[in-house]
Structure formats: C-alpha cells, structure tokens
Design a protein around this motif. Structure first.
Motif, PDB file in Angstrom:
ATOM      1  N   GLN A   6      -1.610  -8.210   3.182  1.00  0.00           N
ATOM      2  CA  GLN A   6      -1.774  -6.877   2.620  1.00  0.00           C
ATOM      3  C   GLN A   6      -0.513  -6.058   2.845  1.00  0.00           C
ATOM      4  OE1 GLN A   6      -5.210  -5.183   4.462  1.00  0.00           O
ATOM      5  NE2 GLN A   6      -6.588  -6.101   3.006  1.00  0.00           N
ATOM      6  N   ARG A   7       0.032  -5.568   1.764  1.00  0.00           N
ATOM      7  CA  ARG A   7       1.216  -4.720   1.869  1.00  0.00           C
ATOM      8  C   ARG A   7       0.761  -3.272   2.036  1.00  0.00           C
ATOM      9  NH1 ARG A   7       6.192  -5.962  -0.212  1.00  0.00           N
ATOM     10  NH2 ARG A   7       6.184  -3.902  -1.149  1.00  0.00           N
ATOM     11  N   LEU A   8       1.368  -2.597   2.988  1.00  0.00           N
ATOM     12  CA  LEU A   8       0.974  -1.220   3.254  1.00  0.00           C
ATOM     13  C   LEU A   8       1.214  -0.302   2.064  1.00  0.00           C
ATOM     14  CD1 LEU A   8       2.134  -0.737   6.936  1.00  0.00           C
ATOM     15  CD2 LEU A   8      -0.189  -1.043   6.076  1.00  0.00           C
ATOM     16  N   ASP A   9       2.097  -0.690   1.158  1.00  0.00           N
ATOM     17  CA  ASP A   9       2.367   0.181   0.023  1.00  0.00           C
ATOM     18  C   ASP A   9       1.486  -0.135  -1.186  1.00  0.00           C
ATOM     19  OD1 ASP A   9       3.559  -2.225  -0.523  1.00  0.00           O
ATOM     20  OD2 ASP A   9       5.428  -1.374  -1.273  1.00  0.00           O
ATOM     21  N   SER A  10       0.623  -1.128  -1.074  1.00  0.00           N
ATOM     22  CA  SER A  10      -0.236  -1.433  -2.216  1.00  0.00           C
ATOM     23  C   SER A  10      -1.283  -0.329  -2.381  1.00  0.00           C
ATOM     24  CB  SER A  10      -0.912  -2.789  -2.059  1.00  0.00           C
ATOM     25  OG  SER A  10      -2.030  -2.701  -1.224  1.00  0.00           O
ATOM     26  N   GLU A  11      -1.589  -0.007  -3.622  1.00  0.00           N
ATOM     27  CA  GLU A  11      -2.548   1.067  -3.891  1.00  0.00           C
ATOM     28  C   GLU A  11      -3.918   0.774  -3.320  1.00  0.00           C
ATOM     29  OE1 GLU A  11      -2.840   2.945  -7.706  1.00  0.00           O
ATOM     30  OE2 GLU A  11      -0.766   2.419  -8.169  1.00  0.00           O
ATOM     31  N   GLU A  12      -4.341  -0.473  -3.403  1.00  0.00           N
ATOM     32  CA  GLU A  12      -5.658  -0.841  -2.885  1.00  0.00           C
ATOM     33  C   GLU A  12      -5.747  -0.615  -1.374  1.00  0.00           C
ATOM     34  OE1 GLU A  12      -8.805  -4.575  -2.842  1.00  0.00           O
ATOM     35  OE2 GLU A  12      -6.830  -4.852  -3.729  1.00  0.00           O
ATOM     36  N   VAL A  13      -4.737  -1.051  -0.650  1.00  0.00           N
ATOM     37  CA  VAL A  13      -4.736  -0.870   0.807  1.00  0.00           C
ATOM     38  C   VAL A  13      -4.680   0.610   1.148  1.00  0.00           C
ATOM     39  CG1 VAL A  13      -3.423  -1.286   2.927  1.00  0.00           C
ATOM     40  CG2 VAL A  13      -3.790  -3.138   1.312  1.00  0.00           C
ATOM     41  N   GLN A  14      -3.842   1.356   0.440  1.00  0.00           N
ATOM     42  CA  GLN A  14      -3.765   2.794   0.702  1.00  0.00           C
ATOM     43  C   GLN A  14      -5.099   3.475   0.423  1.00  0.00           C
ATOM     44  OE1 GLN A  14      -0.436   4.292  -1.532  1.00  0.00           O
ATOM     45  NE2 GLN A  14       1.058   3.514  -0.076  1.00  0.00           N
ATOM     46  N   GLY A  15      -5.779   3.059  -0.647  1.00  0.00           N
ATOM     47  CA  GLY A  15      -7.086   3.627  -0.955  1.00  0.00           C
ATOM     48  C   GLY A  15      -8.107   3.332   0.127  1.00  0.00           C
ATOM     49  N   LEU A  16      -8.106   2.100   0.629  1.00  0.00           N
ATOM     50  CA  LEU A  16      -9.023   1.741   1.710  1.00  0.00           C
ATOM     51  C   LEU A  16      -8.724   2.534   2.972  1.00  0.00           C
ATOM     52  CD1 LEU A  16      -9.274  -2.121   1.238  1.00  0.00           C
ATOM     53  CD2 LEU A  16     -11.145  -0.462   1.014  1.00  0.00           C
ATOM     54  N   ARG A  17      -7.454   2.698   3.271  1.00  0.00           N
ATOM     55  CA  ARG A  17      -7.084   3.477   4.464  1.00  0.00           C
ATOM     56  C   ARG A  17      -7.538   4.926   4.330  1.00  0.00           C
ATOM     57  NH1 ARG A  17      -2.760   0.897   7.336  1.00  0.00           N
ATOM     58  NH2 ARG A  17      -3.517  -1.233   7.561  1.00  0.00           N
ATOM     59  N   ARG A  18      -7.403   5.486   3.131  1.00  0.00           N
ATOM     60  CA  ARG A  18      -7.871   6.867   2.914  1.00  0.00           C
ATOM     61  C   ARG A  18      -9.389   6.958   3.090  1.00  0.00           C
ATOM     62  NH1 ARG A  18      -3.689   6.866  -0.946  1.00  0.00           N
ATOM     63  NH2 ARG A  18      -5.124   6.176  -2.566  1.00  0.00           N
TER      64      ARG A  18
END
Length: 118
Positions: A6-18
């Motif tokens: 998982q790349r920290l800059d991917s939109e999916e990962v960022q969405g999950l983190r939010r």
C-alpha cells in the motif's frame, strides 16, 4: 525484504486513513475528551499527534493500542479489529471477511464493553 504494497499516496489508502481518523475522533468526542486530554491519557508527547491521526495522517503504534482502547472506553480486541479495517484492509478481509458496515455496527451493539485485555 518485505515491502508493504500500500502506497501512502494512493487515494484508497488515504481515504481509509481518513475514515479511521473519523472513527478515533468520534470515540474521543463521545468520551468528552479534548485532544490534549487524550494525548495525556495515551502517553503521546504532543497533542498535535492526535490531530494528525484524526485527519488520517498517521497510525497508532501497535504497542499503544491498549492505552488507546482504555482511554476511549472501548474493548481492546474490538478497537484493534476496527483499526485493522482502516490500517490493513487486506488482512482484515482475510481474517474477518468482507463485513458490511451494518454488520459491523450490529456486532458493536451486541458486544459487551470492556477496556482490558482479550
């Protein structure tokens, strides 16, 4: 050497983190705690760390899961399982299946609230 896919800059990962950050913020607010108060309870050096987590710009260190669960008044096993949905969704799906939010929330209603070990 293992490299997390998982790349920290991917939109999916960022969405999950939010989403994970909203989960933490909702728990904190339900307990009536300020970010400073929570930082003190969980042993965070700076209260701004709480703000970073709540906006999805970080993860709770695993060695602090128990302290966070206790501070937020949630059973530690449920807390960690929920965090896994946001922090490591592939492992979560393997372990628990593709549970819908409604099923997860129903499980919350049926689960007794404890703040100590599992």
């Amino acid at each position: 050497m293992y490299a997390h896919h998982q790349r920290l800059d991917s939109e999916e990962v960022q969405g999950l983190r939010r989403e994970g950050g909203r989960f933490l913020k909702d728990l904190r607010e339900a307990r009536g705690l300020s970010q400073r108060q929570l930082a003190t309870l969980v042993g965070a050096e700076y209260y701004t760390f709480i703000s970073q987590l709540e906006t999805g710009r970080g993860r709770i260190p695993p060695d602090r899961y128990r302290a966070w669960a206790e501070a937020l008044g949630i059973e530690v096993r449920h807390f960690v399982q929920t965090l896994m949905r946001f922090y490591d969704p592939l492992t979560y799906e393997i372990l628990f299946g593709a549970e819908t939010d409604a099923e997860h929330l129903q499980g919350d209603a049926d689960r007794p609230q404890r703040t100590t070990g599992g």
